[in-house]
Scaffold this motif. Structure first.
Motif, PDB file in Angstrom:
ATOM      1  N   PRO A 115       0.824  -1.220   0.000  1.00  0.00           N
ATOM      2  CA  PRO A 115       0.000   0.000   0.000  1.00  0.00           C
ATOM      3  C   PRO A 115       0.855   1.266   0.000  1.00  0.00           C
ATOM      4  N   GLY A 116       0.404   2.303  -0.732  1.00  0.00           N
ATOM      5  CA  GLY A 116       1.140   3.568  -0.816  1.00  0.00           C
ATOM      6  C   GLY A 116       2.132   3.618  -1.949  1.00  0.00           C
ATOM      7  N   GLY A 117       2.143   2.574  -2.821  1.00  0.00           N
ATOM      8  CA  GLY A 117       3.049   2.588  -3.965  1.00  0.00           C
ATOM      9  C   GLY A 117       4.445   2.129  -3.648  1.00  0.00           C
ATOM     10  N   ILE A 118       4.692   1.645  -2.419  1.00  0.00           N
ATOM     11  CA  ILE A 118       6.037   1.175  -2.060  1.00  0.00           C
ATOM     12  C   ILE A 118       6.105  -0.333  -2.273  1.00  0.00           C
ATOM     13  N   ASP A 119       7.260  -0.931  -1.994  1.00  0.00           N
ATOM     14  CA  ASP A 119       7.392  -2.377  -2.155  1.00  0.00           C
ATOM     15  C   ASP A 119       8.333  -2.950  -1.106  1.00  0.00           C
ATOM     16  N   GLY A 120       8.217  -4.245  -0.886  1.00  0.00           N
ATOM     17  CA  GLY A 120       9.081  -4.942   0.051  1.00  0.00           C
ATOM     18  C   GLY A 120       9.851  -6.038  -0.647  1.00  0.00           C
ATOM     19  N   LEU A 121      11.033  -6.348  -0.116  1.00  0.00           N
ATOM     20  CA  LEU A 121      11.912  -7.343  -0.722  1.00  0.00           C
ATOM     21  C   LEU A 121      11.782  -8.684  -0.019  1.00  0.00           C
ATOM     22  N   VAL A 122      11.567  -9.726  -0.817  1.00  0.00           N
ATOM     23  CA  VAL A 122      11.666 -11.095  -0.330  1.00  0.00           C
ATOM     24  C   VAL A 122      12.991 -11.639  -0.850  1.00  0.00           C
ATOM     25  N   HIS A 123      13.977 -11.786   0.065  1.00  0.00           N
ATOM     26  CA  HIS A 123      15.278 -12.282  -0.366  1.00  0.00           C
ATOM     27  C   HIS A 123      15.163 -13.747  -0.752  1.00  0.00           C
ATOM     28  N   ASP A 137      12.220  -0.523   8.173  1.00  0.00           N
ATOM     29  CA  ASP A 137      13.083   0.638   8.403  1.00  0.00           C
ATOM     30  C   ASP A 137      12.565   1.762   7.524  1.00  0.00           C
ATOM     31  N   SER A 138      11.665   2.592   8.089  1.00  0.00           N
ATOM     32  CA  SER A 138      11.047   3.664   7.308  1.00  0.00           C
ATOM     33  C   SER A 138      12.046   4.754   6.942  1.00  0.00           C
ATOM     34  N   GLU A 139      13.059   4.941   7.787  1.00  0.00           N
ATOM     35  CA  GLU A 139      14.047   5.988   7.519  1.00  0.00           C
ATOM     36  C   GLU A 139      14.887   5.637   6.288  1.00  0.00           C
ATOM     37  N   LYS A 140      15.291   4.360   6.188  1.00  0.00           N
ATOM     38  CA  LYS A 140      16.078   3.911   5.031  1.00  0.00           C
ATOM     39  C   LYS A 140      15.191   3.438   3.884  1.00  0.00           C
ATOM     40  N   GLU A 141      13.872   3.499   4.098  1.00  0.00           N
ATOM     41  CA  GLU A 141      12.894   3.085   3.088  1.00  0.00           C
ATOM     42  C   GLU A 141      13.136   1.643   2.648  1.00  0.00           C
ATOM     43  N   ARG A 142      13.176   0.746   3.666  1.00  0.00           N
ATOM     44  CA  ARG A 142      13.413  -0.659   3.385  1.00  0.00           C
ATOM     45  C   ARG A 142      12.420  -1.512   4.183  1.00  0.00           C
ATOM     46  N   ILE A 143      11.828  -2.477   3.502  1.00  0.00           N
ATOM     47  CA  ILE A 143      10.941  -3.449   4.140  1.00  0.00           C
ATOM     48  C   ILE A 143      11.358  -4.824   3.664  1.00  0.00           C
ATOM     49  N   SER A 144      11.648  -5.711   4.633  1.00  0.00           N
ATOM     50  CA  SER A 144      12.020  -7.089   4.289  1.00  0.00           C
ATOM     51  C   SER A 144      10.843  -8.003   4.572  1.00  0.00           C
ATOM     52  N   LEU A 145      10.557  -8.872   3.600  1.00  0.00           N
ATOM     53  CA  LEU A 145       9.447  -9.806   3.710  1.00  0.00           C
ATOM     54  C   LEU A 145       9.967 -11.232   3.595  1.00  0.00           C
ATOM     55  N   GLY A 146       9.159 -12.205   4.051  1.00  0.00           N
ATOM     56  CA  GLY A 146       9.534 -13.599   3.931  1.00  0.00           C
ATOM     57  C   GLY A 146       8.335 -14.460   3.575  1.00  0.00           C
ATOM     58  N   LEU A 147       8.559 -15.422   2.703  1.00  0.00           N
ATOM     59  CA  LEU A 147       7.506 -16.388   2.359  1.00  0.00           C
ATOM     60  C   LEU A 147       7.605 -17.636   3.242  1.00  0.00           C
ATOM     61  N   LYS A 148       8.822 -18.069   3.476  1.00  0.00           N
ATOM     62  CA  LYS A 148       8.978 -19.300   4.250  1.00  0.00           C
ATOM     63  C   LYS A 148       8.560 -19.112   5.704  1.00  0.00           C
ATOM     64  N   GLN A 149       8.560 -17.856   6.173  1.00  0.00           N
ATOM     65  CA  GLN A 149       8.160 -17.593   7.550  1.00  0.00           C
ATOM     66  C   GLN A 149       6.654 -17.786   7.771  1.00  0.00           C
ATOM     67  N   LEU A 150       5.903 -18.000   6.694  1.00  0.00           N
ATOM     68  CA  LEU A 150       4.479 -18.317   6.819  1.00  0.00           C
ATOM     69  C   LEU A 150       4.283 -19.709   7.424  1.00  0.00           C
TER      70      LEU A 150
END
Length: 547
Positions: free
Chosen positions: A387-395, A426-439
């Motif tokens: 949401p908001g046009g941003i994105d998160g990284l799934v390594h 980390d909103s200051e560095k504009e970074r969001i980390s996501l995980g699929l396996k953590q489901l």
């Protein structure tokens, strides 16, 4: 017979006193007018007939009177018919050339009349001789005269070039003006001082500035000294013929050069700029220039700031300015930084809008599940739109527990809808980390909490290849033994006793050894996880196992 000889001798004696060389100038008297000819006696053996047209003035009036004496050029003494040929026109032209030659050598001014406009200049009548006046030498005033203003008028000229053999004379009106003003110019230059304010008229505009006539002296007003703001051409601010008050910045008397400034007549807008616009100040500005790396915004006359491309949009750090802006647009900006000494201002556009990274971090926490579409797939992972046009990284290491992450990545395509777990924010560095396996629960958790480095484990061999083998524990967890002795011998399906070494995140397998490990580590427990909420579960396991 004797009398005839005496008369002949007398006649020869009289002729010998006259220069009868062709081209010589001799005097003659009109003794009669015969139709369209004047009969001229020069004291030679025979009289000459000269066309009355050669006695006409500028207006075409004939000025030939019986008894008057004139100068003639002797062309031929005897043309074969006993006739002497004279030329009044050539005598006059010779005399004019002699007078012009003296003026040329003495650098004296002459008077002539502009009679006709020609390509590149004008023809000038100097009295029986026509000269050429180049266009570059025809005008003298600060504001250029029109060519028709010169035709039919008399002016003073200086001779620039003379070639009698080719009947070529070049004159200049400009040099007369320069000579007449030379004294005034020196006096003006001597009286000038740096920082003096002088008045002049814009004489000419060029790409690099304007020339200002200060009354006999031309000064250069460079484009960078016209205005405090950025200019593409001087015509944006000034025009030819305009009268200006300018400041003397520098002058070179030896080379007659004067540097002028117009912007120096007003206060420098950069003075106290940091007081007028402290950081985080919001204001409106106008887009004046766009480049690949950003755009310039004019926030006041003479003050421009740079909006770097990374400060334009929250969701796209590398967007080209032309994608969201046009030249001349009025936009709201925020002052990010000011370097008054270097005359630089950093501005931001996205800071005037709600920060989607901050909004997301306020509405979500680590461990929350989010759903979105895959925006892009890279070698190291994938990005999911949020949401908001941003994105998160799934390594790639956070894709699956059961298989190699790189293999799993090949199955995912852009546009696929996926649900993931937030594992760091980390909103200051504009970074969001996501995980699929953590489901899902980590299948290695139970093994890692119950085993230490060096513990014996029985596995079933799955493959043996290139000095390594793979297999499974009794609970089906993948195992790899990387280094096999050259004399190692076993078959697929055999049960083998090995020693636990570590958890290999990249291969998503338990690393084992055939050799017993003497130094054992403590067991992994949840109390060893630490307080690093931004680390993934795999990171925590690696940290523990590497102790």
């Amino acid at each position: 017979m004797t009398n005839q000889l005496k008369f002949k001798d007398l006649e020869n004696q009289q002729s010998s006193k006259i220069n009868i060389t062709p081209g010589a100038i001799i005097k003659g008297t009109i003794i009669a007018i015969d139709g369209q000819f004047a009969v001229v006696d020069t004291g030679l053996k025979s009289e000459s007939r000269v066309s009355l047209k050669q006695f006409s003035d500028v207006s075409g009036n004939i000025n030939a009177t019986i008894g008057d004496e004139y100068e003639f050029l002797l062309e031929t003494v005897d043309n074969g018919d006993g006739v002497t040929i004279l030329s009044r026109e050539k005598a006059i032209r010779n005399k004019v050339w002699d007078e012009l030659s003296k003026a040329f050598k003495a650098e004296e001014m002459i008077v002539g009349k502009v009679i006709e406009r020609k390509k590149g200049g004008f023809l000038v009548d100097l009295g029986s001789v026509t000269a050429f006046l180049p266009g570059s030498h025809a005008f003298t005033k600060a504001v250029r005269e029109n060519p028709e203003d010169l035709e039919g008028k008399e002016f003073s000229f200086m001779i620039v070039k003379m070639e009698k053999r080719r009947n070529n004379i070049v004159v200049s009106r400009k040099l007369v003006h320069d000579k007449e003003n030379d004294g005034d110019r020196k006096e003006l230059l001597n009286s000038m001082k740096i920082d003096d304010v002088v008045t002049g008229v814009v004489k000419n505009l060029t790409d690099y500035g304007a020339f200002i006539d200060l009354g006999g002296v031309d000064g250069l007003l460079h484009i960078t000294d016209i205005s405090w703001k950025r200019l593409k051409h001087p015509s944006e601010v000034i025009k030819v013929g305009e009268e200006l008050n300018v400041k003397v910045l520098n002058h070179d008397q030896d080379n007659n050069r004067v540097s002028l400034g117009l912007k120096q007549m007003v206060e420098d807008p950069w003075s106290n700029i940091d007081r007028r616009y402290p950081p985080k100040t919001k204001l409106m500005g106008k887009v004046t220039n766009m480049l690949d790396y950003g755009c310039f915004i004019e926030i006041e006359d003479g003050i421009e700031g740079l909006v770097h491309m990374s400060e334009m949009d929250w969701s796209n750090r590398n967007i080209h300015p032309s994608k969201i802006l046009n030249l001349g647009d009025e936009v709201e900006v925020m002052v990010l930084d000011i370097d008054a000494e270097r005359r630089r201002i950093s501005l931001g556009i996205k800071q005037c809008k709600q920060n989607p990274w901050l909004s997301f971090s306020e509405d979500h926490a680590i461990g929350d599940k989010v759903t979105g579409k895959v925006k892009s797939v890279t070698d190291f992972g994938l990005f999911i739109g949020l949401p908001g046009g941003i994105d998160g990284l799934v390594h790639v290491n956070d894709l699956t527990w059961d298989e190699n992450g790189e293999e799993k990545l090949k199955e995912i395509k852009k546009g696929d809808e996926m649900t993931a777990v937030i594992i760091s924010l980390d909103s200051e560095k504009e970074r969001i980390s996501l995980g699929l396996k953590q489901l899902e629960d980590n299948p290695f958790d139970e093994f890692l909490t119950s085993h230490s480095k060096g513990d014996r484990v029985v596995i079933t061999i799955s493959t043996i290849d290139d000095g390594k083998l793979t297999g499974e524990t009794t609970h089906g967890l993948p195992v790899i033994v990387k280094k096999l002795a050259s004399d190692f011998s076993a078959n697929i399906g055999d049960h083998l006793e090995v020693y636990f070494m570590s958890y290999d995140r990249k291969l998503n397998a338990l690393a084992m050894s055939l050799s017993e490990i003497k130094h054992k580590a403590t067991k992994y427990t949840k109390s060893n996880q630490g307080s690093d909420s931004s680390a993934t579960l795999g990171d925590l396991m690696k940290k523990q196992l590497d102790k």
